[in-house]
Design a protein around this motif. Sequence first.
Motif, PDB file in Angstrom:
ATOM      1  N   HIS A  18      28.129  47.122  46.066  1.00 56.99           N
ATOM      2  CA  HIS A  18      29.468  47.608  45.745  1.00 56.99           C
ATOM      3  C   HIS A  18      30.005  47.081  44.414  1.00 56.99           C
ATOM      4  CE1 HIS A  18      29.480  49.138  49.785  1.00 56.99           C
ATOM      5  NE2 HIS A  18      29.401  47.926  50.304  1.00 56.99           N
ATOM      6  N   PHE A  19      29.226  46.250  43.709  1.00 62.43           N
ATOM      7  CA  PHE A  19      29.673  45.648  42.454  1.00 62.43           C
ATOM      8  C   PHE A  19      28.927  46.263  41.269  1.00 62.43           C
ATOM      9  CE2 PHE A  19      30.871  42.507  45.564  1.00 62.43           C
ATOM     10  CZ  PHE A  19      32.073  41.997  45.079  1.00 62.43           C
ATOM     11  N   THR A  20      29.633  46.362  40.144  1.00 59.51           N
ATOM     12  CA  THR A  20      29.023  46.860  38.911  1.00 59.51           C
ATOM     13  C   THR A  20      29.474  45.982  37.756  1.00 59.51           C
ATOM     14  OG1 THR A  20      29.127  49.134  39.743  1.00 59.51           O
ATOM     15  CG2 THR A  20      28.704  48.842  37.405  1.00 59.51           C
TER      16      THR A  20
ATOM     17  N   SER B  99      33.186  44.003  24.895  1.00 62.70           N
ATOM     18  CA  SER B  99      33.956  43.987  26.138  1.00 62.70           C
ATOM     19  C   SER B  99      33.017  43.751  27.309  1.00 62.70           C
ATOM     20  CB  SER B  99      34.725  45.303  26.333  1.00 62.70           C
ATOM     21  OG  SER B  99      33.836  46.397  26.446  1.00 62.70           O
ATOM     22  N   MET B 100      33.578  43.202  28.385  1.00 58.66           N
ATOM     23  CA  MET B 100      32.815  42.952  29.607  1.00 58.66           C
ATOM     24  C   MET B 100      33.696  43.300  30.790  1.00 58.66           C
ATOM     25  SD  MET B 100      30.990  39.434  30.989  1.00 58.66           S
ATOM     26  CE  MET B 100      29.808  39.472  29.643  1.00 58.66           C
ATOM     27  N   GLY B 101      33.128  44.048  31.739  1.00 56.60           N
ATOM     28  CA  GLY B 101      33.908  44.487  32.887  1.00 56.60           C
ATOM     29  C   GLY B 101      33.181  44.280  34.194  1.00 56.60           C
ATOM     30  N   LEU B 102      33.962  44.141  35.260  1.00 54.29           N
ATOM     31  CA  LEU B 102      33.431  44.004  36.611  1.00 54.29           C
ATOM     32  C   LEU B 102      34.205  44.946  37.516  1.00 54.29           C
ATOM     33  CD1 LEU B 102      31.467  42.416  38.455  1.00 54.29           C
ATOM     34  CD2 LEU B 102      33.361  40.839  38.927  1.00 54.29           C
ATOM     35  N   ASN B 103      33.460  45.747  38.301  1.00 54.57           N
ATOM     36  CA  ASN B 103      34.068  46.729  39.190  1.00 54.57           C
ATOM     37  C   ASN B 103      33.609  46.494  40.626  1.00 54.57           C
ATOM     38  OD1 ASN B 103      35.145  48.388  36.932  1.00 54.57           O
ATOM     39  ND2 ASN B 103      32.982  48.773  36.566  1.00 54.57           N
ATOM     40  N   TYR B 104      34.531  46.657  41.557  1.00 57.95           N
ATOM     41  CA  TYR B 104      34.224  46.608  42.986  1.00 57.95           C
ATOM     42  C   TYR B 104      34.761  47.878  43.631  1.00 57.95           C
ATOM     43  CZ  TYR B 104      34.607  45.447  47.937  1.00 57.95           C
ATOM     44  OH  TYR B 104      34.515  45.475  49.314  1.00 57.95           O
TER      45      TYR B 104
ATOM     46  N   ALA C 242      38.973  47.043  39.313  1.00 59.79           N
ATOM     47  CA  ALA C 242      38.266  47.038  38.034  1.00 59.79           C
ATOM     48  C   ALA C 242      38.979  46.103  37.062  1.00 59.79           C
ATOM     49  CB  ALA C 242      38.190  48.447  37.451  1.00 59.79           C
ATOM     50  N   VAL C 243      38.225  45.195  36.467  1.00 62.13           N
ATOM     51  CA  VAL C 243      38.764  44.248  35.488  1.00 62.13           C
ATOM     52  C   VAL C 243      37.886  44.317  34.246  1.00 62.13           C
ATOM     53  CG1 VAL C 243      39.382  41.861  35.007  1.00 62.13           C
ATOM     54  CG2 VAL C 243      39.574  42.746  37.342  1.00 62.13           C
TER      55      VAL C 243
END
Length: 838
Positions: A578-580, A627-632, A640-641
């Motif tokens: 569930h994480f990206t 940029s760096m992002g993390l999605n759940y 999403a951050v």
Amino acid sequence: MKKNIKKAAIFFSLLFFITNCIYAQDTGDSRALSQIITTLQEAYDIQFNYAEDVINEISLKPPAKKLPLPEVLAYLENHTGLSFALMNDSFILVKPRADIILCGYLKDRDNLRALASATVQTSDRFTTSDENGFFQIKIKNVSQLITIRYLGYGTITRSYDQFKRSGCEDVYLQPDLQLLSQVIISNYITSGINKIDNGSFQIDFSNLKILPGLIDNDVLQSVQAFPGIQSVNETVSNINIRGGTHDQNLMLWDDIKMYQSGHFFGLISMYNPHITQKVSLRKNGSHVSYSDGVSGTIAMQTDHKVNSEFKGVIGVNLIDVNGFADIPINESSSIQVAARKSISDFVETPTYSAFFDRISQNTEVASNVMAITNTNKTFDFYDTSLRWIYNINDKEELRVNFINAHNQLQFNENAIIDETEESRDSRLDQNSIAGALHYKRVWSDTFSTDLEIYETDYKLRAINVNILDSQRFLQENIVSETSTKLKVSYILDTRLQLLNGYHFVETEVTNLDDVDNPLFRSLISEVVRTHSVFSQVDYKTLDNKTNLNIGLRYNYIGKFNKSILEPRLSFNHRFFKHFTLEVLGEFKHQNVSQVINFQNDFLGIEKRRWQLSNNKDIPVITSKQISMGLNYSYDGWLIAVDGFYKIIDGITTQSQGFQNQYEFVKSQGRYDVKGVDVLLRKHIERFNTWLSYSYMNNRYLFKDLETNYFPSNYNISHTATLGMTYALNNLKVSAGFNWHSGKPTTKPVFGNEIINERVNYEATNASTLNDYLRLDVSATYNFKLANKARANLGISVWNILDKENQINNFYRVKDGNITETVQNSLGFTPNAVFRVYF
């Protein structure tokens, strides 16, 4: 150039006329089955009994006249797939056959390899092909559409009667020589908005339900739904992507660079919402084939496939009347045409009045000096768009695009001179016209080429009269750009693709200032040519959990003997189901920017002039960002951050819109911005809600002005949006709160406001305007009009609370006193729309 534009306009007009004639010849004999049945009932004195949904949407050529009734029924059965049972001498029962089966063998067109596990589906059934490529599927009627999909190949959609029906024939699929981008987060904000594994966001307007305050699919208003995207003055001609200026956005319409974005000088998008099907937004990690746009890219696309059925839309709202037609010419070609025209010539609506008051605030249009009165204020706009696709054969495709948009503002200036009333016209015209040709050739199942050629022209022209001094001031800003791009794609294997290419761009910018009393004329025309080569590698893992795009672009600007290297990176990895994780980076440059001149402007309405870099006082703008992002994403929840940092170098004070002590200063500098975008979304059946928040610290460094950093004019530190949508059958409603902290401003020093008859300013951008708050609502309802027609009714209210938001201010010294001018946002602005689809 004018002759070339006229030739292009004539060519596209002829093309439209010819294709319409062809279409009329190709489709004129087909009639709806219901009409044929009515004719047969009268001719043979019989009665057909059927359910409406059985014959709905079936069309065919009528049977030959004077045939015996049994032959007529046999003809209908062969061409409809329905059963026509003669129950007695005057009664015929029409019903679906129970055994209409489509079968075939799916094969690669180039090497005839069988394609196993391909998906074959209709609206109510689906199946997959076996190891031999064989499939069979049950069909309701011969007009039902069958869609065949296979990874790495182009999708085909045909009706049953377009397949060969003598046994199970071979069906060939054409390799699609692009590694298919995947949706990693669907319904990112609401239905129809998705996040793609290459780092971009995509809006698919065919699936987009509704957004707060919008009842038309306004392209550039819709992109502002994303965190980090906003407009400091509510216009689509001033969209700020993570604190950048509007001229730092690469705006593409079917790969044509556009230098104009709005009608009503920015209050609505100039891109027709019916023909523009998808929008791709990139804040970072641009594709290596893209140049310009150091702050971001907004790429709009029409439908890129040949359509087999005629579709049309006619609509009207409180601003314009619009139409769209999707016309199949034959099995290998189709054309789309769209047009809009403002209705202000016929009626002045509350929406029009609100828009006009907004654009003319604090300008010569709204008010003149006391001795002069303005009358007959009129505003008009229109746009036309065209897209034609021709599949020359199984390996070649030709696509032609054309767009033309125009804005016109006109008013009379009146005064009494020597006891005689005099009147002269002032006017402002803004026009864009562009055309493109795209040619694709598939050489083998691993090798293809794409050729893209476009010409785009933009012109802003103002005639400003000073009736008291008998003076006429003519101003023009013209951009003419020609581009040729060749892309060569090579698939190394099913997970690895190499793209190489060459790109040539010639940009000419002309600025004219012409005064008749006293005589003065300044004409400056400059040209810059850029040659670029680029290469990119796209890689996907076998499990599709990891996607990597890495490329390098080399640019050479001959006029400046300047070389620029631009690496690009897009990395996406899915983990723990569930994480990206996403990492994006890019270097970019651009040769064209805008000057914002508040004094010598176009009647005060359009203050921006395009200008070319000269590598001296107007440098080439360059950017670096990461940029760096993390999605759940799970069970309707999305968190999403995304953190980012970018540096833009080579900006000028003229391009940043200063209205303080630096308004007339010319200096070069840079800005950097760091921040974070956050999105929280929850989807529960028919209800969808989201909360977005953006924080950024955007600061300038102009060493000639100040030794330290100071806040940017676009430093909106905090932005938050709370939105919701609800869908119940054919009814859709949406509402949204928009809030952000105030725009930076520079105030006079309290108690010591004037020194030497000039404003004595405090520290630059040390203050802010009041916080901004707006509530928007909208609702649409769809309903059926006839067998093949449906309608859409919508209403919306922008700023339903009628809050007076300050979007800008500036100070002047007048008669020894300080005066402050405040510009406010749109107030309570209703709109309504009625559309018919057929």
